[in-house]
Motif scaffolding. Sequence first.
Motif, PDB file in Angstrom:
ATOM      1  N   ASP A 148      43.992  47.270  30.813  1.00 52.66           N
ATOM      2  CA  ASP A 148      45.479  46.880  29.876  1.00 52.66           C
ATOM      3  C   ASP A 148      46.280  47.835  29.576  1.00 52.66           C
ATOM      4  N   ASP A 200      43.583  34.374  30.323  1.00 53.41           N
ATOM      5  CA  ASP A 200      43.552  35.035  31.795  1.00 53.41           C
ATOM      6  C   ASP A 200      42.164  34.099  32.049  1.00 53.41           C
ATOM      7  N   ASP A 230      45.369  37.826  37.192  1.00 50.67           N
ATOM      8  CA  ASP A 230      44.873  37.514  35.829  1.00 50.67           C
ATOM      9  C   ASP A 230      43.488  38.378  35.488  1.00 50.67           C
ATOM     10  N   ALA A 231      42.741  38.172  35.989  1.00 52.94           N
ATOM     11  CA  ALA A 231      40.965  38.330  35.784  1.00 52.94           C
ATOM     12  C   ALA A 231      40.840  39.065  37.461  1.00 52.94           C
ATOM     13  N   SER A 277      38.165  40.140  32.479  1.00 46.98           N
ATOM     14  CA  SER A 277      39.699  40.808  32.196  1.00 46.98           C
ATOM     15  C   SER A 277      39.660  41.207  30.726  1.00 46.98           C
ATOM     16  N   VAL A 278      40.271  42.040  30.249  1.00 47.82           N
ATOM     17  CA  VAL A 278      40.331  42.870  29.234  1.00 47.82           C
ATOM     18  C   VAL A 278      41.454  42.639  28.332  1.00 47.82           C
ATOM     19  N   ASP A 279      41.736  42.511  27.034  1.00 48.45           N
ATOM     20  CA  ASP A 279      43.360  42.705  26.505  1.00 48.45           C
ATOM     21  C   ASP A 279      43.003  43.570  25.762  1.00 48.45           C
ATOM     22  N   SER A 280      44.423  43.949  24.707  1.00 51.69           N
ATOM     23  CA  SER A 280      43.972  44.661  23.491  1.00 51.69           C
ATOM     24  C   SER A 280      45.220  43.200  22.247  1.00 51.69           C
ATOM     25  N   ARG A 340      44.498  35.900  23.959  1.00 53.19           N
ATOM     26  CA  ARG A 340      45.106  36.319  25.001  1.00 53.19           C
ATOM     27  C   ARG A 340      43.705  36.599  25.767  1.00 53.19           C
ATOM     28  N   SER A 364      41.339  50.008  29.574  1.00 58.99           N
ATOM     29  CA  SER A 364      41.760  49.576  27.754  1.00 58.99           C
ATOM     30  C   SER A 364      42.730  50.739  27.162  1.00 58.99           C
ATOM     31  N   VAL A 370      47.815  45.265  19.329  1.00 57.83           N
ATOM     32  CA  VAL A 370      47.544  46.604  18.929  1.00 57.83           C
ATOM     33  C   VAL A 370      48.733  46.037  17.651  1.00 57.83           C
ATOM     34  N   LEU A 402      36.222  48.963  33.060  1.00 58.38           N
ATOM     35  CA  LEU A 402      37.259  47.999  32.938  1.00 58.38           C
ATOM     36  C   LEU A 402      38.190  49.037  31.579  1.00 58.38           C
ATOM     37  N   MET A 462      41.255  40.922  36.501  1.00 58.57           N
ATOM     38  CA  MET A 462      41.432  41.657  35.224  1.00 58.57           C
ATOM     39  C   MET A 462      42.935  42.264  35.350  1.00 58.57           C
ATOM     40  N   HIS A 470      40.435  45.399  21.132  1.00 57.47           N
ATOM     41  CA  HIS A 470      40.506  44.972  23.036  1.00 57.47           C
ATOM     42  C   HIS A 470      39.103  44.477  22.837  1.00 57.47           C
ATOM     43  N   THR A 474      36.704  42.059  26.329  1.00 63.06           N
ATOM     44  CA  THR A 474      36.794  42.042  27.351  1.00 63.06           C
ATOM     45  C   THR A 474      36.378  40.962  27.272  1.00 63.06           C
TER      46      THR A 474
END
Lengths: 317, 317
Positions: free
Chosen positions: A127, B80, A35-36, B50-53, B76, A94, B55, A92, A1, B136, B138
């Motif tokens: 993130d 990852d 990336d993770a 992995s975490v992604d947002s 997204r 965000s 917004v 984790l 991540m 968000h 995960t």
Amino acid sequence: MRFRLSSLVNEFELIRTHFQRDPLDPSVVLGVGDDAAIVSQLSDYETVISVDSVVAGRHVPQICPPDGFAARLLGRGLSDLAAMGADPKYVLLSLTLPTFEPGWVDHFADRFHKLCVRFGLDLVGGDTSRGPLSAHITVIGHVPKGSAISRSGLRSGDDLWVFGSDLGGARAYLDVLDGLESNHEVWAERYWRPEPQLVAGLSLRGMASAMIDISDGLCQDLFHLLDNSVGSATVKLQSNLIPFCDDLVDRFGLEKALEYALTGGDDYCLLASIPPGLEVPGCGRRIGMVVKGESARILLDGKPLPSKWQLGWDHSR
Amino acid sequence: MRFRLSSLVNEFELIRTHFQRDPLDPSVVLGVGDDAAIVSQLSDYETVISVDSVVAGRHVPQICPPDGFAARLLGRGLSDLAAMGADPKYVLLSLTLPTFEPGWVDHFADRFHKLCVRFGLDLVGGDTSRGPLSAHITVIGHVPKGSAISRSGLRSGDDLWVFGSDLGGARAYLDVLDGLESNHEVWAERYWRPEPQLVAGLSLRGMASAMIDISDGLCQDLFHLLDNSVGSATVKLQSNLIPFCDDLVDRFGLEKALEYALTGGDDYCLLASIPPGLEVPGCGRRIGMVVKGESARILLDGKPLPSKWQLGWDHSR
């Protein structure tokens, strides 16, 4: 991540300085910066995962002290692991910030890492982005296979226990925030530093038939246990057994104190249904018992709850 | 993991109807609806997280179609996992909505679940709250122990490959959003439905020496590979090998097309460094080679990059 590039001033520097740490645990194969994240797994264990958010203006005031923001965020997440009887392992983060204020981020990260160390959590990813102040965390723990405590299994004959004290304190602090009451240290602590009941949670493996954390108010969360109970059941609560927060009865009188303790959210205690005759950890308080289902599903001192108490706590007020 | 009570209209109903599904995979011991989810672990595998947002107002326009929002969010996150060579397994969703609009949520959840089924993901938990539109996620996947592909390991002698096509398309679509260009279907697809390169990622295990997904612009992400390279290295790119998105050169001319393809973010292709002589999957395009370090770290057709290209893509524009 990874933490992604954004237009926050100096974000790579921010991440390196504030969020990248050497892992505490050798199970972290690859932490923040790719990336993770990669973590290795223990056989004979199951993974327990929860996600929680703290949104400014909703879960905390719009203008929010960074250390309190961090403590409430981790407290909410870890309380979910506690309620499953899980050991915390990874987190984790965000994070969405309206602007980059080094002082705010510095204090936030400092409290966040201190709590991670205290609870044995490795921050393995995240993130960041620009936007209205909010944070979302994923907490990951583990339990020996088959030993997690779910919301299912409450049965008539069980006793009902609370682990953690000071019920109603966080709710009373909202009156302080609204300018209706003068401050009280214990209420502020309850609100800004919720204490996840991880040790109690672990010690209840193999003992509690069902468990939940009290985040939406004791009555509302108790309904969740009743909804998942084995057979139809009613809970009889005794007001003289409720572990009220300090000063609650003196300042508000018994009726309002009971309302705050039984319906106010954010106390992050554990509520467990436990068969009688077991040696329950000393930090617990027995607050009632479970009997075969009747028409009212929760009785307080023998009477049905006021109907408005059954709606649960609205975090947005 | 659970979805928490909030003041969103009929949230429990919303969650039951829109987000609770029977698990696809028997490894899900307990899914949505408890304090946390429980998943069982495969021995000999490592967990990739992995975490992604996303917004609104930052990663997507403030007024955003629900299906595009869902697709960009999952795209997204899954990109990852693809960049690590991981197999997707579970997803958790933390969703913040300004108001509860059943139609919007309905369409969002519908697209979200369709993509979960397509990619073999189980939604195992989440959180909803009221606030400015953002989400968000995960994502959790797995890889056989030791086989994940990190950003480290690029070395001189490798070739540089791109997996996935249409570089620059998502960047060009921003000009459409800004009213500077008329719409082009392929650009809109690139922006609203990024295609995570999971199959390519899996097939590159044991082959790529380093890999990253292109989310902040090819040049910027290439710098991350170079920062983690084995020894000092320079990459020589050839503009005639770049897999441009449709119509980019015709509409903008070669120079701007190159800028969009090499610096525009959000293409979610994979960028991999691969030793020569291996049988690379057919979907890949070789765009350059890695040589021993020189003063300039990326050369395009033999010349250093314009300095502003090296700053990477600012998602907030």
